[in-house]
Design a protein around this motif. Structure first.
Motif, short mmCIF file in Angstrom:
data_model
loop_
_atom_site.label_atom_id
_atom_site.label_comp_id
_atom_site.label_asym_id
_atom_site.label_seq_id
_atom_site.Cartn_x
_atom_site.Cartn_y
_atom_site.Cartn_z
N ALA A 150 0.46 -1.11 0.25
CA ALA A 150 0.20 -0.23 -0.14
C ALA A 150 0.35 1.13 -0.26
N ILE A 151 1.97 1.34 0.98
CA ILE A 151 2.66 2.36 0.23
C ILE A 151 3.27 2.56 -0.95
N GLU A 152 3.15 1.75 -0.89
CA GLU A 152 4.22 1.78 -2.52
C GLU A 152 3.52 2.23 -3.64
N PHE A 153 2.51 1.43 -3.42
CA PHE A 153 1.21 2.16 -4.40
C PHE A 153 1.13 3.47 -4.27
N LEU A 154 0.81 4.20 -3.25
CA LEU A 154 0.35 5.65 -2.59
C LEU A 154 1.74 5.90 -3.43
N THR A 155 2.82 5.70 -3.39
CA THR A 155 4.05 6.48 -3.72
C THR A 155 4.39 6.74 -4.83
N ALA A 156 3.62 5.74 -5.55
CA ALA A 156 4.07 5.63 -6.98
C ALA A 156 2.42 6.28 -7.41
N THR A 157 1.74 6.26 -7.18
CA THR A 157 0.30 6.97 -7.65
C THR A 157 0.59 8.92 -7.42
N GLY A 158 1.51 9.27 -6.51
CA GLY A 158 2.28 10.25 -6.16
C GLY A 158 3.38 11.00 -7.63
N LYS A 159 4.41 9.63 -8.19
CA LYS A 159 4.85 9.62 -8.85
C LYS A 159 4.61 10.12 -9.95
N THR A 160 3.82 9.54 -10.27
CA THR A 160 2.80 9.21 -11.82
C THR A 160 2.06 11.19 -11.24
N CYS A 161 1.83 11.60 -11.00
CA CYS A 161 0.92 13.39 -10.91
C CYS A 161 2.01 13.54 -11.46
N THR A 162 1.54 15.31 -12.63
CA THR A 162 2.51 15.43 -12.85
C THR A 162 1.43 17.04 -14.02
N ASP A 163 2.28 17.52 -14.47
CA ASP A 163 1.07 19.40 -14.65
C ASP A 163 -0.20 18.31 -15.68
N LYS A 164 0.06 17.83 -16.20
CA LYS A 164 -0.76 17.26 -17.15
C LYS A 164 -2.04 15.82 -17.04
N ARG A 165 -1.14 15.24 -15.42
CA ARG A 165 -2.10 13.88 -15.12
C ARG A 165 -2.58 13.72 -13.62
N GLN A 166 -3.34 13.60 -13.42
CA GLN A 166 -3.55 13.45 -11.42
C GLN A 166 -4.44 12.07 -11.61
N GLU A 167 -3.40 11.27 -10.77
CA GLU A 167 -3.23 9.95 -10.29
C GLU A 167 -3.96 9.77 -9.53
N PHE A 168 -3.67 10.79 -8.17
CA PHE A 168 -4.80 10.44 -7.10
C PHE A 168 -6.15 11.03 -7.45
N ILE A 169 -6.55 11.93 -8.67
CA ILE A 169 -7.91 11.94 -8.91
C ILE A 169 -8.39 11.50 -9.74
N LEU A 170 -8.11 10.33 -10.40
CA LEU A 170 -8.01 9.02 -10.80
C LEU A 170 -8.50 7.80 -10.03
N LEU A 171 -7.50 7.99 -8.82
CA LEU A 171 -7.33 6.74 -7.48
C LEU A 171 -9.28 6.82 -6.94
N SER A 172 -9.10 8.14 -6.93
CA SER A 172 -10.28 8.49 -7.02
C SER A 172 -11.45 8.28 -7.36
N ASP A 173 -11.27 8.60 -8.44
CA ASP A 173 -12.43 8.29 -9.20
C ASP A 173 -13.29 6.88 -9.91
N THR A 174 -12.22 5.87 -10.34
CA THR A 174 -12.13 5.05 -10.21
C THR A 174 -12.29 3.09 -8.45
N LEU A 175 -12.34 4.63 -7.67
CA LEU A 175 -12.82 3.94 -6.00
C LEU A 175 -14.60 4.64 -5.65
N GLY A 176 -15.32 5.60 -6.93
CA GLY A 176 -16.44 5.70 -6.65
C GLY A 176 -16.26 7.31 -5.73
N ALA A 177 -15.38 7.43 -5.69
CA ALA A 177 -15.00 8.03 -4.08
C ALA A 177 -15.72 10.02 -4.64
N SER A 178 -15.00 9.96 -5.80
CA SER A 178 -15.29 11.69 -6.39
C SER A 178 -16.64 11.85 -6.75
N MET A 179 -17.47 10.64 -7.61
CA MET A 179 -18.68 10.62 -7.41
C MET A 179 -20.01 10.86 -5.83
#
Lengths: 299, 299
Positions: free
Chosen positions: A53-82
């Motif tokens: 889980a620690i490694e997953f969250l770290t990789a998710t943070g590292k995937t974020c750029t000014d053009k890509r927000q991987e934590f929003i994608l995570l929130s979206d795919t868990l139904g949290a955003s909706m």
């Protein structure tokens, strides 16, 4: 303080966060700690799973750029955003004055990661997708308040991918906006514009969130949709989509954004004179949708 | 499938993750989604708070480097790491053969972020903190199994910060290990070494986790402690600390690592002959602690 057992540990952490000076932060932290510790205890999380889980969250943070927000994608795919969108709209509706809510406001859905502020202002009836791949579609309808009164001058901020599901922001080297516009309703609350009929498309699957989505055996797709932000002074803004009826994946949107009231039958037409008088040399579609805005809470 | 209300949305997400092919991943995702959605609903999370959470997680990811793991720090300061440690030890104890557990094994605590594999092997009685700031301390004791039988050849992997609470890994340009060693118990299960008496110290407070810790009004400190990994074939490894009794913050460790059974009274001594015969020209401390190892689950 020492922790003799896992439940006492949770109580100790809760006593600590109960000292947060800000009352709202106190509520958020108390509930967060409660749920996080319940999660760990109920699944009896192993040290190896914790490290994954620690490694997953770290990789998710590292995937974020000014053009890509991987934590929003995570929130979206868990139904949290909706979930957050639905609660916000429920709160806004609850605040409407008694008796005014003849019909509920248009349902909201997720904003998604492709909103781009400052789309060009266009005249009603314009084609906002010049040079964009896809089958032409004429969008039209009205904006009213919840009592059905037409609203003039309402701002519609519109965006979509192209007919193959690709957004301008995803195209390497594409510096200018495509298939985006801001339009305002006329005196009768009407709007209309030409764009394309949007296609379903996959979320980015080459990051940690893609691995999670694959892990649950879920396909990565969103059904075809076009985004709207509808706003007017004194009213609750709505961020929503129109979904294309019968689009593949309409029953299983990877981000849980579909609401029945947002699904629109796109009508097919052969070449000829379109509803706005435009002479079409190719087949085209029409999509009609009326938006309803709630009054904003008095401040 | 459409989501008519927040609770139905949660059910839809749960139906989706229930299809995960791997049974353990299914359990983890089902409980995660349940708790995450409960959290959002119970606090009625606003879109602004949701965005603050997205930004917090993104900043936490961006703060991680090969020398700093901000997500582990987050887990530590929420008590999550300690919860995982306690559950793992409870599981290991539960697996011990009936009747063998005369006395429980030594309690475990968090590993923390400063473990460095491959510490030098040293003779019993060595000073492992040559040139390290701090007051000298002589550590000694025995390793037994849970029935009290001495265990020979047990590996102790030891590390600590210096007398001011600073670890070698935190010192700019410090490429060699300081105050670290691997030692093995003698035929009677005894160990002994010299190091320093460790000081309390603050966790790194210049990142997002520091802002969270400040937000709850919690001080950033850990009480003085020295780390041990104790391992022997056929037994459950233990990662733990010895804490310095009466150290500042012993009652309020920021990562919730303290357990009463790990607190040791360091005895002060004036200059003179130490227990191992060494002639000390300065005052020094002695700390005695016995470790107990559980038998490992048969495989």
């Amino acid at each position: 303080m020492s922790q003799p057992d896992p439940l006492q540990l949770t109580r100790t952490v809760l006593e600590r966060v109960a000292k947060a000076p800000d009352p709202r932060f106190r509520v958020l932290m108390t509930t967060l700690v409660t749920k996080l510790h319940e999660f760990i205890r109920e699944v009896d999380l192993t040290p190896e799973e914790w490290m994954a889980a620690i490694e997953f969250l770290t990789a998710t943070g590292k995937t974020c750029t000014d053009k890509r927000q991987e934590f929003i994608l995570l929130s979206d795919t868990l139904g949290a955003s909706m979930q957050v969108v639905m609660l916000a709209q429920a709160r806004a509706s609850a605040a409407a004055p008694d008796g005014m809510q003849a019909t509920p406001a248009t349902e909201a859905t997720v904003q998604g990661p492709y909103y781009w502020e400052g789309a060009p202002e266009r005249e009603l009836g314009s084609n906002i997708a010049e040079g964009v791949r896809g089958e032409p579609a004429y969008y039209h309808g009205r904006v009213t308040d919840v009592s059905g009164q037409p609203m003039a001058g309402v701002l519609l901020d519109v965006w979509s991918g192209d007919g193959e599901g690709v957004y301008d922001m995803q195209i390497e080297g594409q510096a200018e906006m495509l298939a985006r516009a801001r339009l305002r309703t006329d005196a009768e609350g009407r709007y209309s514009f030409w764009s394309i009929r949007p296609s379903y498309y996959p979320i980015p699957m080459d990051g940690p969130v893609g691995r999670m989505v694959s892990g649950i055996g879920q396909h990565p797709n969103r059904p075809g949709h076009i985004h709207f932000k509808v706003s007017a002074p004194g009213h609750v803004d709505i961020t929503t989509h129109i979904f294309v009826a019968n689009s593949p994946y309409i029953e299983s949107d990877v981000v849980y954004g579909v609401r029945d009231s947002l699904i629109v039958e796109f009508q097919p037409h052969g070449p000829g004179r379109a509803p706005d008088g435009r002479e079409m040399k190719t087949p085209y579609w029409t999509a009609e949708y009326d938006f309803r805005l709630s009054p904003a809470r008095a401040t």
